[in-house]
Design an enzyme around this catalytic site. Structure first.
Site, PDB file in Angstrom:
ATOM      1  N   HIS A  45      -8.838   0.465  -3.863  1.00  0.00           N
ATOM      2  CA  HIS A  45      -9.320   0.643  -1.693  1.00  0.00           C
ATOM      3  C   HIS A  45     -10.631   1.810  -2.107  1.00  0.00           C
ATOM      4  O   HIS A  45     -10.033   2.958  -1.439  1.00  0.00           O
ATOM      5  CB  HIS A  45      -9.021  -0.098  -0.801  1.00  0.00           C
ATOM      6  CG  HIS A  45      -9.114   0.679   0.215  1.00  0.00           C
ATOM      7  ND1 HIS A  45      -8.400  -0.014   1.286  1.00  0.00           N
ATOM      8  CD2 HIS A  45     -10.676  -0.707   0.863  1.00  0.00           C
ATOM      9  CE1 HIS A  45      -9.397  -0.543   2.497  1.00  0.00           C
ATOM     10  NE2 HIS A  45     -10.625   0.025   1.676  1.00  0.00           N
TER      11      HIS A  45
ATOM     12  N   MET B 140     -11.284  -5.588   6.582  1.00  0.00           N
ATOM     13  CA  MET B 140     -10.565  -4.663   6.883  1.00  0.00           C
ATOM     14  C   MET B 140      -9.968  -5.086   8.487  1.00  0.00           C
ATOM     15  O   MET B 140     -10.887  -5.695   9.610  1.00  0.00           O
ATOM     16  CB  MET B 140     -11.411  -3.482   7.496  1.00  0.00           C
ATOM     17  CG  MET B 140     -11.514  -2.943   6.282  1.00  0.00           C
ATOM     18  SD  MET B 140      -9.844  -2.616   5.003  1.00  0.00           S
ATOM     19  CE  MET B 140      -8.768  -1.634   6.290  1.00  0.00           C
TER      20      MET B 140
ATOM     21  N   GLY C 188       1.223  -1.918   4.381  1.00  0.00           N
ATOM     22  CA  GLY C 188       1.198  -0.417   3.969  1.00  0.00           C
ATOM     23  C   GLY C 188       3.211   0.269   4.940  1.00  0.00           C
ATOM     24  O   GLY C 188       4.132  -0.376   4.654  1.00  0.00           O
ATOM     25  N   SER C 189       2.453   0.476   6.183  1.00  0.00           N
ATOM     26  CA  SER C 189       3.987   0.497   7.174  1.00  0.00           C
ATOM     27  C   SER C 189       4.503  -0.752   7.187  1.00  0.00           C
ATOM     28  O   SER C 189       5.864  -0.024   7.270  1.00  0.00           O
ATOM     29  CB  SER C 189       3.538   0.754   8.329  1.00  0.00           C
ATOM     30  OG  SER C 189       2.234  -0.314   9.148  1.00  0.00           O
TER      31      SER C 189
ATOM     32  N   MET D 179     -12.502   3.911   0.016  1.00  0.00           N
ATOM     33  CA  MET D 179     -13.176   4.440   1.019  1.00  0.00           C
ATOM     34  C   MET D 179     -13.818   5.825   1.428  1.00  0.00           C
ATOM     35  O   MET D 179     -13.397   6.893   1.457  1.00  0.00           O
ATOM     36  CB  MET D 179     -11.640   4.299   2.601  1.00  0.00           C
ATOM     37  CG  MET D 179     -11.616   2.777   2.544  1.00  0.00           C
ATOM     38  SD  MET D 179      -9.392   3.231   3.848  1.00  0.00           S
ATOM     39  CE  MET D 179      -9.283   3.070   1.644  1.00  0.00           C
TER      40      MET D 179
ATOM     41  N   MET E 293      -9.599   7.873   0.078  1.00  0.00           N
ATOM     42  CA  MET E 293     -10.092   8.051   1.204  1.00  0.00           C
ATOM     43  C   MET E 293     -11.137   9.067   1.504  1.00  0.00           C
ATOM     44  O   MET E 293     -10.358  10.234   0.851  1.00  0.00           O
ATOM     45  CB  MET E 293      -9.289   8.663   2.236  1.00  0.00           C
ATOM     46  CG  MET E 293      -9.106   7.029   2.725  1.00  0.00           C
ATOM     47  SD  MET E 293      -7.934   7.177   4.466  1.00  0.00           S
ATOM     48  CE  MET E 293      -6.782   5.899   4.339  1.00  0.00           C
TER      49      MET E 293
ATOM     50  N   GLY F 221      -8.658   3.959   7.607  1.00  0.00           N
ATOM     51  CA  GLY F 221      -8.636   5.673   7.385  1.00  0.00           C
ATOM     52  C   GLY F 221      -7.279   5.768   7.471  1.00  0.00           C
ATOM     53  O   GLY F 221      -6.578   6.699   7.523  1.00  0.00           O
ATOM     54  N   PHE F 222      -6.521   4.458   8.567  1.00  0.00           N
ATOM     55  CA  PHE F 222      -4.869   4.959   8.654  1.00  0.00           C
ATOM     56  C   PHE F 222      -4.450   4.363   8.508  1.00  0.00           C
ATOM     57  O   PHE F 222      -5.191   2.739   8.899  1.00  0.00           O
ATOM     58  CB  PHE F 222      -4.828   5.988  10.085  1.00  0.00           C
ATOM     59  CG  PHE F 222      -5.584   6.906  10.244  1.00  0.00           C
ATOM     60  CD1 PHE F 222      -5.556   8.194  10.492  1.00  0.00           C
ATOM     61  CD2 PHE F 222      -7.308   6.851  11.165  1.00  0.00           C
ATOM     62  CE1 PHE F 222      -6.232   9.391  10.659  1.00  0.00           C
ATOM     63  CE2 PHE F 222      -7.967   8.522  11.418  1.00  0.00           C
ATOM     64  CZ  PHE F 222      -7.429   9.214  10.818  1.00  0.00           C
ATOM     65  N   GLY F 223      -3.055   3.743   8.301  1.00  0.00           N
ATOM     66  CA  GLY F 223      -2.475   3.267   8.239  1.00  0.00           C
ATOM     67  C   GLY F 223      -1.242   3.402   9.809  1.00  0.00           C
ATOM     68  O   GLY F 223      -1.798   3.719  10.114  1.00  0.00           O
ATOM     69  N   GLY F 224      -1.204   1.784   9.572  1.00  0.00           N
ATOM     70  CA  GLY F 224       0.650   1.969  10.938  1.00  0.00           C
ATOM     71  C   GLY F 224      -0.714   1.565  12.336  1.00  0.00           C
ATOM     72  O   GLY F 224      -0.540   1.473  13.720  1.00  0.00           O
TER      73      GLY F 224
ATOM     74  N   SER G 143       0.995  -1.101  -0.430  1.00  0.00           N
ATOM     75  CA  SER G 143       0.085   0.080   0.261  1.00  0.00           C
ATOM     76  C   SER G 143       0.699   1.357  -0.069  1.00  0.00           C
ATOM     77  O   SER G 143       1.523   1.648   0.747  1.00  0.00           O
ATOM     78  CB  SER G 143      -0.851   0.158   1.673  1.00  0.00           C
ATOM     79  OG  SER G 143      -1.630   1.336   1.125  1.00  0.00           O
TER      80      SER G 143
ATOM     81  N   ASP H 209      -4.766   3.672  -1.371  1.00  0.00           N
ATOM     82  CA  ASP H 209      -6.227   3.747  -0.646  1.00  0.00           C
ATOM     83  C   ASP H 209      -6.856   5.452  -1.071  1.00  0.00           C
ATOM     84  O   ASP H 209      -6.263   6.172  -0.705  1.00  0.00           O
ATOM     85  CB  ASP H 209      -5.428   4.137   0.380  1.00  0.00           C
ATOM     86  CG  ASP H 209      -5.346   2.170   1.050  1.00  0.00           C
ATOM     87  OD1 ASP H 209      -6.657   1.636   1.243  1.00  0.00           O
ATOM     88  OD2 ASP H 209      -3.850   2.040   1.610  1.00  0.00           O
TER      89      ASP H 209
ATOM     90  N   HIS I 147      -1.662  -1.471  -4.257  1.00  0.00           N
ATOM     91  CA  HIS I 147      -2.669  -1.249  -3.245  1.00  0.00           C
ATOM     92  C   HIS I 147      -2.804   0.503  -3.187  1.00  0.00           C
ATOM     93  O   HIS I 147      -1.705   1.183  -2.913  1.00  0.00           O
ATOM     94  CB  HIS I 147      -2.776  -1.761  -2.151  1.00  0.00           C
ATOM     95  CG  HIS I 147      -3.850  -1.562  -1.109  1.00  0.00           C
ATOM     96  ND1 HIS I 147      -5.124  -2.238  -1.516  1.00  0.00           N
ATOM     97  CD2 HIS I 147      -4.336  -0.953  -0.165  1.00  0.00           C
ATOM     98  CE1 HIS I 147      -5.782  -1.814  -0.694  1.00  0.00           C
ATOM     99  NE2 HIS I 147      -5.380  -0.702   0.201  1.00  0.00           N
TER     100      HIS I 147
ATOM    101  N   ASP J 293      -6.659  -6.039   5.328  1.00  0.00           N
ATOM    102  CA  ASP J 293      -5.713  -5.213   4.945  1.00  0.00           C
ATOM    103  C   ASP J 293      -5.718  -4.567   6.602  1.00  0.00           C
ATOM    104  O   ASP J 293      -6.627  -3.718   7.379  1.00  0.00           O
ATOM    105  CB  ASP J 293      -6.776  -4.176   3.682  1.00  0.00           C
ATOM    106  CG  ASP J 293      -6.283  -2.810   3.655  1.00  0.00           C
ATOM    107  OD1 ASP J 293      -5.051  -2.697   4.423  1.00  0.00           O
ATOM    108  OD2 ASP J 293      -6.965  -2.211   3.177  1.00  0.00           O
ATOM    109  N   GLY J 294      -4.753  -4.281   7.092  1.00  0.00           N
ATOM    110  CA  GLY J 294      -4.734  -3.202   8.363  1.00  0.00           C
ATOM    111  C   GLY J 294      -3.852  -3.962   9.396  1.00  0.00           C
ATOM    112  O   GLY J 294      -3.773  -5.273   9.315  1.00  0.00           O
ATOM    113  N   GLY J 295      -2.901  -3.500   9.308  1.00  0.00           N
ATOM    114  CA  GLY J 295      -1.617  -4.125  10.072  1.00  0.00           C
ATOM    115  C   GLY J 295      -1.083  -5.454  10.003  1.00  0.00           C
ATOM    116  O   GLY J 295      -0.711  -6.686  11.115  1.00  0.00           O
TER     117      GLY J 295
END
Ligand code: DX5
Ligand code: ZN
Length: 215
Positions: A66, A137, A197-198, A68, A37, A142-145, A8, A35, A33, A175-177
């Site tokens: 993606h 999800m 992402g992060s 959002m 938003m 809404g946010f990375g990391g 991402s 994102d 990816h 997606d996420g973490g």
């Protein structure tokens, strides 16, 4: 099913977006990816069509867009024009998901549905056959990391059995973490595509991190 990574760009340095895309081109990332938003559906604004157009200019991998955003149907033609290959929309904003997925497919793109952490996978039972991808999800969007939500494993397994029961080849994206610690557990649970992402862009060596995510 082959394990895929969709790195991402949300966590990339936006002042050097072209460079980040080139790194992903050279990496083992399968998809890029993207994102989008709107600051309404999610409490953050990222970027829109003009930026995606520049990402596409450099990208040599499929763009996994993606959305959002609320009322996503209004923008499918635009995102096709700027280079989307896959478009995923949130279940939570679609009143007519059947029509929405056909709208994406009629443009010749792959279509997917994203579920927020609180949205149960059983709601997809009668629409699964239209999904090329279902994205779960594993953080609130809404946010990375952010920290990975552990209940996701259970959702992956439930979704996998629904897909198998119906004899489909729908891909499960998470997606996420996602990071090098949980990646193998996620693939084992039944995930096909991991968004990161992060974990990628905050690491010293993004290419190597992507390689490790796929191991
Ligand atoms: C979050 C986005 C993600 C984000 C993931 O709302 O949908 O794609 O980039 O970031 P990490 O991998 O840092 O959790
Ligand atoms: Zn995303």
């Amino acid at each position: 099913m082959a394990k895929k990574v969709a790195a991402s760009l949300l966590s990339a340095d936006f002042s050097e977006l072209g460079k980040a895309v080139r790194v992903l081109n050279e990496s083992e990332s399968d998809w890029i990816h993207v994102d989008v938003m709107d600051g309404v559906f999610v409490p953050n604004i990222s970027f829109g069509q003009p930026v995606v157009k520049y990402i596409k200019k450099y990208a040599k991998k499929p763009l996994d867009v993606h959305l959002m955003i609320i009322d996503p149907d209004r923008y499918f033609e635009d995102f096709k024009k700027v280079g989307a290959d896959i478009i995923t929309v949130h279940y939570e904003v679609c009143n007519h998901l059947h029509r929405t997925l056909f709208h994406i497919k009629d443009l010749g793109l792959k279509a997917g549905v994203v579920l927020n952490p609180h949205t149960p996978v059983c709601l997809l039972k009668d629409i699964l056959c239209l999904c090329d991808v279902v994205c779960l999800m594993s953080v609130n969007p809404g946010f990375g990391g952010q920290k990975f939500i552990e209940n996701t494993y259970h959702k992956i397994k439930e979704l996998k059995s629904m897909i198998e029961e119906q004899g489909l080849d729908t891909l499960i994206e998470v997606d996420g973490g996602v990071n090098t610690e949980n990646a193998s557990l996620l693939y084992e649970a039944g995930a096909d595509v991991l968004v990161a992402g992060s974990a990628v862009f905050a690491s010293e060596n993004p290419m190597k991190t992507i390689e490790e995510l796929k191991k």
